[in-house]
Design a protein around this motif. Structure first.
Motif, PDB file in Angstrom:
ATOM      1  N   ALA A 238     -45.798  62.221  30.764  1.00  0.00           N
ATOM      2  CA  ALA A 238     -46.819  62.422  29.737  1.00  0.00           C
ATOM      3  C   ALA A 238     -46.808  61.282  28.725  1.00  0.00           C
ATOM      4  CB  ALA A 238     -46.582  63.762  29.041  1.00  0.00           C
ATOM      5  N   GLU A 239     -45.633  60.794  28.389  1.00  0.00           N
ATOM      6  CA  GLU A 239     -45.540  59.675  27.449  1.00  0.00           C
ATOM      7  C   GLU A 239     -46.109  58.399  28.042  1.00  0.00           C
ATOM      8  OE1 GLU A 239     -42.039  57.228  24.989  1.00  0.00           O
ATOM      9  OE2 GLU A 239     -41.555  58.989  26.221  1.00  0.00           O
ATOM     10  N   GLU A 242     -49.842  58.612  27.974  1.00  0.00           N
ATOM     11  CA  GLU A 242     -50.375  58.498  26.617  1.00  0.00           C
ATOM     12  C   GLU A 242     -50.390  57.044  26.143  1.00  0.00           C
ATOM     13  OE1 GLU A 242     -49.501  60.336  22.132  1.00  0.00           O
ATOM     14  OE2 GLU A 242     -48.303  60.959  23.878  1.00  0.00           O
ATOM     15  N   LYS A 243     -49.396  56.262  26.522  1.00  0.00           N
ATOM     16  CA  LYS A 243     -49.322  54.874  26.088  1.00  0.00           C
ATOM     17  C   LYS A 243     -50.268  53.975  26.868  1.00  0.00           C
ATOM     18  CE  LYS A 243     -44.524  54.975  24.456  1.00  0.00           C
ATOM     19  NZ  LYS A 243     -43.161  54.414  24.649  1.00  0.00           N
ATOM     20  N   SER A 245     -53.716  53.911  29.050  1.00  0.00           N
ATOM     21  CA  SER A 245     -54.914  54.643  29.478  1.00  0.00           C
ATOM     22  C   SER A 245     -55.272  54.371  30.923  1.00  0.00           C
ATOM     23  CB  SER A 245     -56.095  54.268  28.579  1.00  0.00           C
ATOM     24  OG  SER A 245     -56.365  52.874  28.654  1.00  0.00           O
TER      25      SER A 245
END
Length: 557
Positions: A238-239, A242-243, A245
């Motif tokens: 998930a990280e 998020e960083k 795209s």
């Protein structure tokens, strides 16, 4: 004393101008014998040929090779005068063979002969077609394709298997993909980009490389927990998404490897697809088929999977659980010499629970050249161990188990305790037949994880009737690409399958879907399922797995 018989040397006419009798001294020895003209088209490669040129040779010569060799050649003397042609006498023309069988029996015999001929030709065609299907676009190598056809693949395909999950009435089938449409897919994902390594792992014990049948080693059962968290529940994935795209696909190596080896597997499996926003999560069901490696799924017949044999130690479910536990224990024992802390802490360990796995997160580029929007896939892979070297190499360790060679579903395997040291190649060839799906998963899992070497341990039961105690007889090492080539698989075709499924899932609407391998047909189905499907089942599966692990620990104590 009687006189000895005399010997007179026959007259020899010398021809100083060449071979044969001289024309100056003709002889009349052969004057009364008819002369047969010689033609350059006559076959003179044999001393004599007593076959009538006007008769069908198929009734005389059963050797197909000779019929093909003699086809199109003129028999010696066939173009001569009628005096040299055999003619049947009147008595022979009146002769006929008496068949005392009835007309119905003769018809049955003719049908049997025709049926055998047709079935043989059709079987060859089907075998060739199936070999092409099993190759998954095997441009690299197909060494063991003949074995798959030889050892009763028809029986394995005819065996009725149960689905990994039952489709409910509210499920809607939206796609059906035949394996024949997947075999020609190809894609080059290029080199992976490493994000980081998490957790801690051990170093390989090099004394295990010298194991043999006479110098085997008992495996100590390990109760060390090794998690297999789904992609949707992974905080690191998930990280990463998020960083960046560009990351639109998130998955684990076990799920991706199962999809890559879809056409080689015979057992049923399922993958949960969560379409959220512009991203796709390839998840698994806790306690589902992705958590276990099937045993002899490609054997003919496979291990029994009926409900009455579910609790038997040689049943399919119990063998899969035994193989999983044996692999966990083997990894823990083979890498217990020295612990190496990796770059970052394990994301699944806390004060209450500790995960002793090591993970490597990587991204692969699935963007098409003509596509404007980039598409990266982030994958969590496993690190089973490192070599004790200055520049350590990453290892992928698995246990190949043998339960009871006399049990149903053993696949005609050789006894490893007596044959491993002398016939290791034959044993591995048999395992590539009986466990083609499992070995293909391992090969692609090692490839995705970036492992430098695959270590496969040959693990047997200490007693064939006891599934709790095991012994390792030896190890065999492969490079991932070398192992893929030996299995007759293609790296590019595997990525082509992933690329096609990713593109298909990105076109779906937001929601939850299930990719299922049909248990009895060479195809996969994609269902649209209601939101929240499997949530309650996941909780129940977790409780069942925890209860089973507690029972196993109690048994070991």
């Amino acid at each position: 004393m009687s006189e000895l018989p005399g010997f007179t040397l026959p007259s020899v006419f010398d021809n100083p101008k060449g071979w044969g009798p001289s024309n100056s001294k003709p002889t009349n020895v052969f004057s009364d014998i008819p002369y047969i003209p010689f033609s350059k088209g006559d076959k003179v490669t044999r001393v004599a040929n007593w076959i009538n040129p006007n008769e069908n040779r198929d009734t005389r010569d059963g050797n197909r090779g000779r019929r093909q060799r003699d086809a199109g050649h003129q028999a010696y003397g066939s173009g001569t005068a009628a005096a040299f042609v055999y003619a049947a006498d009147e008595d022979e023309e009146s002769f006929s063979l008496v068949d005392n069988r009835g007309t119905a029996m003769r018809k049955i015999a003719v049908r049997a002969i025709q049926g055998n001929t047709r079935s043989g030709n059709a079987g060859g065609a089907r075998g060739h077609a199936r070999g092409g299907m099993q190759r998954l676009g095997h441009q690299v190598n197909n060494r063991f394709g003949g074995f798959r056809r030889r050892y009763g693949w028809r029986d394995a395909a005819a065996a009725q298997r149960s689905a990994s999950v039952i489709a409910s009435d509210d499920w809607k089938e939206i796609h059906e993909i035949q394996f024949s449409r997947m075999k020609d897919l190809s894609f080059d994902a290029g080199d992976a980009e490493d994000i980081g390594m998490y957790g801690s792992t051990g170093t390989w014990d090099h004394t295990l490389d010298r194991l043999s049948v006479r110098m085997d080693k008992a495996i100590t059962a390990s109760s060390v927990p090794r998690f297999n968290v789904s992609a949707s529940d992974d905080p690191v994935l998930a990280e990463i998404a998020e960083k960046d795209s560009r990351v639109r696909v998130l998955a684990t190596d076990t799920v991706i490897a199962a999809l890559m080896a879809a056409m080689v597997s015979n057992s049923a499996w399922d993958v949960v697809v969560n379409r959220v926003g512009d991203r796709v999560f390839f998840d698994k069901r806790d306690g589902g088929p992705m958590d276990f490696a099937p045993v002899n799924e490609n054997a003919s017949p496979p291990p029994p999977s009926e409900a009455k044999d579910a609790n038997a130690i040689n049943g399919a479910a119990m063998l899969a659980r035994e193989a999983r536990d044996a692999t966990r224990s083997l990894i823990a024992q083979a890498t217990a010499s020295k612990t190496v802390e990796l770059e970052r802490k394990n994301p699944f360990s806390d004060e209450e629970e500790k995960d002793f796995n090591a993970y490597r997160y990587r991204t692969f580029d699935l963007s098409a050249q003509e596509s404007e929007q980039p598409c990266l896939m982030a994958i969590r892979t496993e690190v089973d161990g490192l070599t004790a070297e200055k520049s350590p190499r990453q290892l992928f360790i698995r246990a190949l188990t043998q339960h009871d060679i006399s049990a149903t579903g053993a696949g005609g395997a050789l006894d490893w305790r007596t044959r491993l040291d002398t016939q290791r190649g034959a044993i591995m060839a048999t395992e590539m037949i009986n466990n083609a799906g499992k070995l293909a998963r391992w090969a692609f899992q090692a490839l995705v994880s970036g492992a430098d070497q695959i270590k496969i341990g040959y693990v047997v039961r200490a007693n064939p009737r006891d599934s709790s105690r095991h012994t390792v007889l030896g190890f065999q090492s492969y490079r991932p690409l070398e192992f893929i080539a030996n299995l007759g698989l293609s790296e590019y075709n595997a990525w082509g399958i992933i690329k096609a499924l990713v593109d298909l899932c990105l076109e779906l609407e937001e929601g939850r879907y299930v990719i299922m391998r049909d248990p009895n047909n060479p195809l996969i189905r994609i269902y649209s399922v209601p939101p929240g499907t499997f949530d309650e089942n996941n909780e129940k599966a977790k409780e069942d797995e925890e209860d089973a692990d507690n029972d196993d620990e109690a048994d070991m104590v």
